[in-house]
Scaffold this motif. Structure first.
Motif, PDB file in Angstrom:
ATOM      1  N   GLN A  55       0.348  -0.017  -4.853  1.00 31.93           N
ATOM      2  CA  GLN A  55       1.319  -0.706  -5.791  1.00 31.93           C
ATOM      3  C   GLN A  55       2.684  -0.107  -5.621  1.00 31.93           C
ATOM      4  OE1 GLN A  55      -0.192  -0.562  -9.703  1.00 31.93           O
ATOM      5  NE2 GLN A  55      -2.405  -0.751  -8.979  1.00 31.93           N
ATOM      6  N   GLU A  56       3.632  -0.926  -6.183  1.00 32.31           N
ATOM      7  CA  GLU A  56       4.932  -0.598  -6.268  1.00 32.31           C
ATOM      8  C   GLU A  56       5.068   0.316  -7.577  1.00 32.31           C
ATOM      9  OE1 GLU A  56       7.535  -4.439  -4.140  1.00 32.31           O
ATOM     10  OE2 GLU A  56       8.090  -3.804  -6.214  1.00 32.31           O
ATOM     11  N   LEU A  57       5.863   1.428  -7.564  1.00 29.63           N
ATOM     12  CA  LEU A  57       5.900   2.133  -8.675  1.00 29.63           C
ATOM     13  C   LEU A  57       6.439   1.447 -10.066  1.00 29.63           C
ATOM     14  CD1 LEU A  57       5.700   4.988  -9.902  1.00 29.63           C
ATOM     15  CD2 LEU A  57       7.872   5.649  -9.049  1.00 29.63           C
ATOM     16  N   GLY A  58       7.488   0.438  -9.664  1.00 29.79           N
ATOM     17  CA  GLY A  58       8.303  -0.011 -10.848  1.00 29.79           C
ATOM     18  C   GLY A  58       7.335  -1.099 -11.441  1.00 29.79           C
ATOM     19  N   LEU A  99       9.276   2.249  -4.364  1.00 26.04           N
ATOM     20  CA  LEU A  99       8.249   3.558  -3.889  1.00 26.04           C
ATOM     21  C   LEU A  99       6.873   2.853  -3.811  1.00 26.04           C
ATOM     22  CD1 LEU A  99       9.402   6.710  -5.504  1.00 26.04           C
ATOM     23  CD2 LEU A  99      10.096   5.749  -3.150  1.00 26.04           C
ATOM     24  N   ILE A 100       6.063   2.962  -2.771  1.00 26.09           N
ATOM     25  CA  ILE A 100       4.802   2.555  -2.739  1.00 26.09           C
ATOM     26  C   ILE A 100       3.851   3.682  -2.901  1.00 26.09           C
ATOM     27  CG2 ILE A 100       2.984   1.011  -1.631  1.00 26.09           C
ATOM     28  CD1 ILE A 100       5.314  -0.642  -2.271  1.00 26.09           C
ATOM     29  N   LEU A 113       8.331   4.228   1.376  1.00 21.94           N
ATOM     30  CA  LEU A 113       9.408   3.795   0.947  1.00 21.94           C
ATOM     31  C   LEU A 113       9.893   2.197   1.316  1.00 21.94           C
ATOM     32  CD1 LEU A 113       9.364   6.959   0.732  1.00 21.94           C
ATOM     33  CD2 LEU A 113      12.119   6.676   1.355  1.00 21.94           C
ATOM     34  N   VAL A 114      10.092   1.635   0.238  1.00 22.48           N
ATOM     35  CA  VAL A 114      10.632   0.239   0.671  1.00 22.48           C
ATOM     36  C   VAL A 114      12.082   0.306   0.861  1.00 22.48           C
ATOM     37  CG1 VAL A 114      10.705  -2.119  -0.244  1.00 22.48           C
ATOM     38  CG2 VAL A 114       8.780  -0.629  -0.888  1.00 22.48           C
ATOM     39  N   LYS A 160       6.398  -8.175  -1.566  1.00 25.11           N
ATOM     40  CA  LYS A 160       5.532  -7.597  -2.645  1.00 25.11           C
ATOM     41  C   LYS A 160       4.398  -7.900  -2.704  1.00 25.11           C
ATOM     42  CE  LYS A 160       6.076  -6.468  -7.574  1.00 25.11           C
ATOM     43  NZ  LYS A 160       6.857  -6.585  -8.853  1.00 25.11           N
ATOM     44  N   GLY A 161       2.960  -7.306  -2.846  1.00 26.25           N
ATOM     45  CA  GLY A 161       1.697  -7.440  -3.115  1.00 26.25           C
ATOM     46  C   GLY A 161       1.188  -7.918  -1.804  1.00 26.25           C
ATOM     47  N   LYS A 162       1.615  -7.812  -0.610  1.00 23.78           N
ATOM     48  CA  LYS A 162       1.110  -8.225   0.539  1.00 23.78           C
ATOM     49  C   LYS A 162       1.180  -7.165   1.851  1.00 23.78           C
ATOM     50  CE  LYS A 162       2.364 -13.107  -0.001  1.00 23.78           C
ATOM     51  NZ  LYS A 162       3.034 -14.117   0.557  1.00 23.78           N
TER      52      LYS A 162
END
Length: 293
Positions: free
Chosen positions: A14-17, A49-50, A61-62, A111-113
């Motif tokens: 997941q993304e941290l945010g 961040l993932i 890191l994104v 995002k999410g993929k």
């Protein structure tokens, strides 16, 4: 980078945010920090961040890439945390010994993929396999130990931190433990093989042959002669004997192999070490220590 859990989440990456997790106390929030190569060239900035909900560790890191001649349109890519070094004083993330062309060859992140296929494509690109390895190197499910790879070892990530931690000197003392192990010292190998020896044996065989004899006679015919005075065929079969060979196997000797076990005593001599620490005061009040007039 460790995380504090606020709530459970079923999605592994997941993304941290916007998630129910947050960065643990004492850990820097690097979102927005500049991403540079070892030569100081700007590559982009950390967008997100993932993290892995299962292990509570940051995996990627994104990076939002800058527009340049290698990539005229900016985009976002995933960079494994084990490939970057944190420079906390400068608020920068460094990609040491990393070619920019590999960074811009990474698949674009949405995002999410995040799928196992995408993650394996990232690994192939960064290890030099390239997209040509797609046939067997891309997979729908991670193999066992996928995240044990050096790409996810965050040791290098924290190498640039300047934590004012105390210096610890471990006191080490060795102990001698003597055990036993079994080694091969030799042995006996018995090889069996088949040897053929020519033999001969004499035998007498019987063989039949039919001979036909015709003799001229002149006598009156009898009743017996008239009994045979009719059409017909008479056969007389010849036979002969042929040799038949049978072999009988007989055990004439047996070879046995066995081991005899004995014991011996041996004195083991070695040395053990331990750490000794000498502590002394440093006196700054000696004559000549103050150089000011």
């Amino acid at each position: 980078m460790a995380l504090n859990e606020n709530d459970d989440n079923d999605n592994r990456l997941q993304e941290l945010g916007g998630s129910d997790f947050e960065i643990a106390d004492g850990q820097p929030d690097i979102k927005g920090w500049e991403v540079k190569d070892s030569a100081g060239t700007d590559l982009g900035e950390v967008d997100e961040l993932i993290f892995d909900v299962t292990s509570r560790k940051v995996r990627y890191l994104v990076v939002d890439l800058d527009e340049n001649e290698l990539k005229p349109d900016s985009g976002k890519v995933l960079v494994p945390i084990g490939l970057v070094t944190l420079q906390e004083n400068d608020h920068e993330v460094i990609l040491p010994s990393f070619e920019a062309k590999h960074l811009y060859a990474l698949p674009e992140y949405e995002k999410g993929k995040i799928t196992p296929v995408m993650e394996s494509e990232i690994r192939n690109t960064l290890t030099g396999l390239g997209i040509a390895a797609t046939g067997s190197a891309l997979y729908d499910r991670h193999p066992e130990g996928f995240y044990d790879h050096q790409h996810f070892d965050d040791t290098q990530f924290y190498a640039g931190r300047n934590d004012a931690n105390p210096v610890n000197i471990p006191i080490i003392e060795e102990e001698l433990h003597v055990g036993k192990t079994e080694v091969e010292t030799g042995g006996i190998a018995v090889t069996s093989k088949i040897i053929e020896t020519p033999v001969h044996e004499s035998i007498t065989l019987r063989e039949e042959q039919v001979h036909v004899t015709r003799e001229a006679v002149d006598r009156p015919a009898t009743l017996d002669d008239f009994e045979t005075f009719k059409e017909g065929k008479t056969e007389l079969i010849e036979t002969r004997e042929v040799p038949v060979v049978n072999k009988i196997a007989t055990v004439v000797e047996e070879v046995s192999i066995r081991k005899e076990v004995g014991e011996r005593k041996e004195v083991i001599k070695d040395t053990v070490r331990k750490t000794e620490v000498d502590i002394e005061d440093i006196d700054h009040d000696k004559p000549g220590a103050d150089l000011n007039p």
